[in-house]
Motif scaffolding. Structure first.
Motif, mmCIF file in Angstrom:
data_model
loop_
_atom_site.group_PDB
_atom_site.id
_atom_site.type_symbol
_atom_site.label_atom_id
_atom_site.label_comp_id
_atom_site.label_asym_id
_atom_site.label_seq_id
_atom_site.Cartn_x
_atom_site.Cartn_y
_atom_site.Cartn_z
ATOM 1 N N VAL A 126 -9.854 6.515 -14.922
ATOM 2 C CA VAL A 126 -9.936 7.970 -14.775
ATOM 3 C C VAL A 126 -10.741 8.334 -13.528
ATOM 4 N N LEU A 127 -11.788 7.546 -13.246
ATOM 5 C CA LEU A 127 -12.627 7.828 -12.076
ATOM 6 C C LEU A 127 -11.853 7.664 -10.778
ATOM 7 N N GLU A 128 -10.832 6.825 -10.798
ATOM 8 C CA GLU A 128 -10.048 6.576 -9.591
ATOM 9 C C GLU A 128 -8.949 7.616 -9.394
ATOM 10 N N ARG A 129 -8.601 8.312 -10.455
ATOM 11 C CA ARG A 129 -7.449 9.211 -10.390
ATOM 12 C C ARG A 129 -7.824 10.689 -10.325
ATOM 13 N N LYS A 130 -9.092 10.989 -10.625
ATOM 14 C CA LYS A 130 -9.506 12.393 -10.609
ATOM 15 C C LYS A 130 -10.824 12.535 -9.853
ATOM 16 N N PRO A 131 -11.034 13.646 -9.189
ATOM 17 C CA PRO A 131 -12.335 13.896 -8.552
ATOM 18 C C PRO A 131 -13.431 13.984 -9.614
ATOM 19 N N LEU A 132 -14.628 13.535 -9.265
ATOM 20 C CA LEU A 132 -15.732 13.562 -10.224
ATOM 21 C C LEU A 132 -16.000 14.970 -10.739
ATOM 22 N N SER A 133 -15.767 15.963 -9.898
ATOM 23 C CA SER A 133 -16.029 17.350 -10.303
ATOM 24 C C SER A 133 -15.106 17.810 -11.428
ATOM 25 N N GLU A 134 -13.991 17.101 -11.622
ATOM 26 C CA GLU A 134 -13.034 17.495 -12.654
ATOM 27 C C GLU A 134 -13.154 16.642 -13.918
ATOM 28 N N LEU A 178 -17.680 10.544 -18.087
ATOM 29 C CA LEU A 178 -18.491 9.838 -17.097
ATOM 30 C C LEU A 178 -19.443 8.852 -17.771
ATOM 31 N N MET A 179 -20.026 9.268 -18.887
ATOM 32 C CA MET A 179 -20.914 8.361 -19.615
ATOM 33 C C MET A 179 -20.133 7.188 -20.198
ATOM 34 N N MET A 180 -18.944 7.467 -20.727
ATOM 35 C CA MET A 180 -18.107 6.398 -21.263
ATOM 36 C C MET A 180 -17.687 5.430 -20.160
ATOM 37 N N ALA A 181 -17.435 5.965 -18.972
ATOM 38 C CA ALA A 181 -17.061 5.109 -17.848
ATOM 39 C C ALA A 181 -18.211 4.184 -17.460
ATOM 40 N N ASP A 182 -19.429 4.701 -17.529
ATOM 41 C CA ASP A 182 -20.597 3.871 -17.231
ATOM 42 C C ASP A 182 -20.716 2.726 -18.237
ATOM 43 N N ILE A 183 -20.519 3.051 -19.517
ATOM 44 C CA ILE A 183 -20.563 2.016 -20.556
ATOM 45 C C ILE A 183 -19.418 1.027 -20.371
ATOM 46 N N ALA A 184 -18.243 1.545 -20.016
ATOM 47 C CA ALA A 184 -17.073 0.687 -19.826
ATOM 48 C C ALA A 184 -17.304 -0.325 -18.712
ATOM 49 N N GLU A 185 -17.892 0.134 -17.623
ATOM 50 C CA GLU A 185 -18.171 -0.768 -16.502
ATOM 51 C C GLU A 185 -19.116 -1.889 -16.923
ATOM 52 N N LYS A 186 -20.139 -1.531 -17.677
ATOM 53 C CA LYS A 186 -21.089 -2.539 -18.146
ATOM 54 C C LYS A 186 -20.414 -3.516 -19.113
ATOM 55 N N ALA A 187 -19.572 -2.984 -20.007
ATOM 56 C CA ALA A 187 -18.913 -3.832 -20.999
ATOM 57 C C ALA A 187 -18.003 -4.853 -20.329
#
Length: 274
Positions: free
Chosen positions: A162-170, A176-185
């Motif tokens: 999702v971070l690659e397909r949409k601007p962070l502002s959207e 965003l928090m789930m993406a942070d956890i996903a990266e760590k996982a």
């Protein structure tokens, strides 16, 4: 004996029948496990998950690798001398990463040979456990699966996309928090896979395999066949002892009103049809 006494006797026998049947099944399992241990001079551990049904309401319950499983397997490993090989029969859809990692790391620390038998499938956490083995013995039609972490109902890799397909502002804060956890996982699972494979292949190759298995290259239920597992460089064999299938037969699926698959349970050849 009057009718009421006969009725009570019927109810008593009916209530004891499941208990007796289970005791007989447990005894048959124990005999076969002991037979296989004598044949292979090893410690045989069984980790089999079947769909079960609540006895009263009849709801299907799918079992997964959990902490109780890891505790039991770790106890079995601890009770095994370091020079005794371990044979693990694995049949599971996966489960908790923590539990699977505990089992895998304990297997890698065992000094003697560790063999994992996969007669049908060992997906997700089951594959993570299999990666710890010195040899993975699969049925020709058995499959492994990707080990990419799942966060709730969503693959970690898909959340990151999702971070690659949409601007962070959207993107909302929760995503965003789930993406942070996903990266760590994903990073944690890739590191674990690399550690499990470091004695089986060069470091660079182990990192490539870890990326393939843990980064969402495939969907989580993608079946990794024997040939694909070999292409990844995993130590695969297809010489499954007949006793493994016999043991699997002693862990039957919970009985249903009508079986989904039926056949005459006997070997079939051209000679038998004459």
């Amino acid at each position: 004996m009057d009718f009421l006494s006969l009725l009570w006797l019927f109810f008593i026998i009916s209530s004891l029948q499941p208990v007796i049947r289970q005791r007989m099944l447990d005894a048959a399992r124990q005999r076969l496990l002991e037979q296989l241990e004598r044949k292979r001079k090893s410690r045989v551990i069984v980790l089999i998950h079947r769909q079960e049904t609540m006895s009263l309401l009849g709801f299907p319950l799918v079992r997964y690798i959990n902490i109780e499983d890891s505790e039991a397997v770790l106890r079995a490993i601890k009770m095994t001398d370091r020079d005794i090989p371990i044979d693990l029969i694995l049949h599971t859809p996966g489960g908790l990463v923590l539990a699977a990692e505990q089992i895998a790391r304990a297997l890698t620390k065992h000094a003697a040979k560790v063999t994992v038998f996969v007669p049908h499938y060992a997906m997700s956490g089951g594959t993570l456990i299999a990666l710890a083995a010195d040899e993975i013995v699969m049925d020709e039609n058995a499959v492994l699966g990707p080990v990419d972490p799942q966060l709730g109902q969503h693959p970690a890799a898909s959340i990151l996309s999702v971070l690659e397909r949409k601007p962070l502002s959207e993107i909302d804060d929760e995503t965003l928090m789930m993406a942070d956890i996903a990266e760590k996982a994903i990073r944690q699972v890739k590191r674990t896979v690399c550690e499990l494979l470091r004695d089986k292949m060069p470091v660079e190759r182990a990192e490539e395999v870890a990326h393939t298995l843990a980064s969402g290259v495939w969907t989580h239920d993608y079946p990794i066949t024997v040939s694909e597992a070999r292409e990844l460089g995993l130590p695969i064999s297809t010489e499954v002892p007949e006793e493994i299938y016999q043991i699997m037969a002693l862990y039957p699926q919970t009985a249903q009103r009508r079986p989904s698959v039926e056949y005459i349970p006997a070997p079939r050849s051209r000679q038998s049809s004459v």
